[in-house]
Design an enzyme around this catalytic site. Structure first.
Site, mmCIF file in Angstrom:
data_model
loop_
_atom_site.group_PDB
_atom_site.id
_atom_site.type_symbol
_atom_site.label_atom_id
_atom_site.label_comp_id
_atom_site.label_asym_id
_atom_site.label_seq_id
_atom_site.Cartn_x
_atom_site.Cartn_y
_atom_site.Cartn_z
ATOM 1 N N SER A 176 -11.397 11.864 14.427
ATOM 2 C CA SER A 176 -12.122 12.611 13.405
ATOM 3 C C SER A 176 -13.498 12.041 13.092
ATOM 4 O O SER A 176 -14.366 12.778 12.649
ATOM 5 C CB SER A 176 -11.281 12.698 12.129
ATOM 6 O OG SER A 176 -10.808 11.429 11.742
ATOM 7 N N HIS A 204 -8.566 18.449 14.504
ATOM 8 C CA HIS A 204 -9.909 18.903 14.868
ATOM 9 C C HIS A 204 -9.959 19.614 16.214
ATOM 10 O O HIS A 204 -11.019 20.046 16.647
ATOM 11 C CB HIS A 204 -10.883 17.719 14.889
ATOM 12 C CG HIS A 204 -10.954 17.005 13.583
ATOM 13 N ND1 HIS A 204 -11.819 17.373 12.574
ATOM 14 C CD2 HIS A 204 -10.250 15.966 13.096
ATOM 15 C CE1 HIS A 204 -11.640 16.585 11.537
ATOM 16 N NE2 HIS A 204 -10.692 15.712 11.825
ATOM 17 N N LYS A 236 -9.261 23.095 8.467
ATOM 18 C CA LYS A 236 -10.476 22.881 9.262
ATOM 19 C C LYS A 236 -10.843 24.182 9.981
ATOM 20 O O LYS A 236 -11.297 25.099 9.335
ATOM 21 C CB LYS A 236 -10.269 21.666 10.146
ATOM 22 C CG LYS A 236 -10.354 20.432 9.248
ATOM 23 C CD LYS A 236 -9.737 19.187 9.731
ATOM 24 C CE LYS A 236 -9.877 18.129 8.628
ATOM 25 N NZ LYS A 236 -8.875 17.082 8.711
HETATM 26 C C1 LIG Z 1 -8.246 16.184 7.833
HETATM 27 C C2 LIG Z 1 -7.224 15.452 8.625
HETATM 28 C C3 LIG Z 1 -5.924 15.309 8.161
HETATM 29 C C4 LIG Z 1 -5.521 15.730 6.780
HETATM 30 O O1 LIG Z 1 -5.368 17.093 6.696
HETATM 31 P P1 LIG Z 1 -5.462 17.770 5.247
HETATM 32 O O2 LIG Z 1 -4.877 19.108 5.440
HETATM 33 O O3 LIG Z 1 -6.899 17.793 4.907
HETATM 34 O O4 LIG Z 1 -4.672 16.908 4.320
HETATM 35 C C5 LIG Z 1 -5.003 14.729 8.985
HETATM 36 N N1 LIG Z 1 -5.337 14.257 10.196
HETATM 37 C C6 LIG Z 1 -6.594 14.337 10.666
HETATM 38 C C7 LIG Z 1 -6.914 13.795 12.013
HETATM 39 C C8 LIG Z 1 -7.576 14.923 9.881
HETATM 40 O O5 LIG Z 1 -8.818 14.975 10.325
#
Ligand SMILES: *Cc1c(COP(=O)(O)O)cnc(C)c1O
Length: 393
Positions: A176, A204, A236
């Site tokens: 990320s 992602h 996302k």
């Molecule tokens: C954003 C993210 C999460 C968390 O997800 P949320 O729905 O925002 O709690 C988990 N793992 C990765 C790799 C992320 O980038």
């Protein structure tokens, strides 16, 4: 004196690590208002531009009219409603797996999956750059927890030799803060050789990667035998909220029976599931979004290289500019901001010490002209930063 919060906060400030929340005063998109100023933003994870899509908004409005607002209870009591169930079936179909289980956040999906699968006497092996939620899950599980070198299958193999009990290998699909891809073919082969399971958190990758947006497993052509536990998040590229775990019938039933972060929480509002059903349809069907995004990524990388910026090995919408010190990262971010461009400075402990960066993210909602503007202003600010360093030396 106990609880000396003031000095903790002061120390944080002195280290250039103090966090502030920009106030977003518009819907998510390239042109937004932040703290009272119009800016061109390259900071969100709304990679396909669906967070403010009219059809997704309509789906949520209709969902609220039909199903009300609150989930009302946990899934096991009486909070598992028809839209949740339909979304799970659609996500199972999308990922080509027998079942999928819906969660309210990705953080909870990760806590749930890891803690339900391993415990005392077992082993969990994680990439050292994994998302915080995966690292927290590993610690919380009570299993023997070890981190292998970033994306390094030989380093993983060495730890697998010493593993005891059920062994779970856990990795981000797309990292990320770096934007690079997990070397899944090599990691899965190493795990298979020792009968370990692989869990991939592709927060992602779903949306931007793969011919139909199926993420890193689609990109590499890997199936459920290679990656038995597949996690995706919906906040996302899907543009909504929540997360899912996809896998076998037995995996999903195990989570429903044993995963405390699944059991002891209220289901997400059903209207959010209605919105996600629509965004899933757009994500799968509108491949022009991925094509446009990929053109922007290529253009940005070319332009940044021409300026002399240090990028990372990323084929994804996450395009960090490596700066080094937190102070310099903050300064570059501030210079851009003075010129109407919003890019977040990412500092330790989110990234390793000495690797502070500006995390540029591109979305399908950006235009080519907006990326050109970013590059022009980056060139100007990068020169300015060098000049300031010279003057201060
Ligand atoms: C954003 C993210 C999460 C968390 O997800 P949320 O729905 O925002 O709690 C988990 N793992 C990765 C790799 C992320 O980038």
């Amino acid at each position: 004196m106990p609880f000396d919060l003031a000095s903790r906060l002061a120390a944080r400030r002195a280290e250039h690590l103090y966090r502030q929340r920009p106030l977003l005063q518009a819907p998510q998109g390239p042109e937004v208002v932040v703290d009272g100023e119009a800016v061109l933003a390259f900071s969100s994870n709304d990679y396909l531009g669906l967070a403010n899509h009219p059809e997704v908004i309509r789906a949520m409005q209709r969902g609220a009219e039909r199903w009300g607002v609150g989930g009302g209870a946990s899934h096991l009591v009486i909070g598992h409603s028809t839209p949740h169930h339909e979304l799970e079936e659609a996500l199972a179909d999308f990922t080509g797996r027998p079942r999928a289980l819906l969660f309210s956040t990705g953080y909870m999906a990760n806590l749930a999956a890891v803690t339900a699968l391993v415990g005392q006497g077992d082993t969990v092996l994680e990439d050292r750059l994994n998302h915080a939620s995966l690292l927290d899950a590993g610690l919380l599980s009570g299993a023997r927890f070890s981190r292998y070198l970033h994306n390094d299958a030989p380093s993983l193999a060495k730890r697998l030799e010493k593993a005891t009990g059920n062994t779970l290998v856990v990795t981000d699909g797309v990292f990320s803060m770096d934007g690079d891809l997990a070397d899944l073919p090599a990691l899965c082969a190493a795990a298979k050789a020792r009968d370990a399971w692989v869990m991939v958190d592709d927060a992602h990758g779903f949306g931007p990667l793969g011919a139909t947006g199926g993420g890193i497993v689609e990109h590499f052509g890997l199936g459920i035998d290679d990656v038995p536990v597949l996690v995706g998040t919906l906040g996302k590229a899907f543009g909504t909220a929540g997360a899912f775990v996809a896998g076998s019938e037995e995996l999903i039933e195990t989570l429903i029976q044993f995963a405390r972060p699944y059991i002891y929480t209220t289901s997400q509002p059903p209207a959010v599931a209605c919105a996600t059903l629509k965004s899933l349809e757009l994500l799968r069907g509108e491949s022009w979004r991925r094509a446009h995004l990929n053109r922007l990524i290529a253009r940005f990388r070319q332009g940044a290289a021409d300026i002399g910026l240090t990028l990372m090995d990323s084929p994804t919408p996450i395009q960090p500019i490596l700066v080094g010190s937190s102070e310099r990262a903050l300064r570059l971010s501030a210079l851009l901001r003075e010129r109407g461009i919003l890019v977040g400075a990412i500092r330790p402990p989110t990234v390793p010490a000495g690797s502070a960066r500006l995390r540029v993210t591109l979305t399908a909602a950006h235009s080519e002209a907006q990326v050109e503007r970013l590059l022009d202003i980056l060139a100007e600010c990068w020169n300015r930063l060098a000049q300031e360093a010279f003057e201060n030396a």
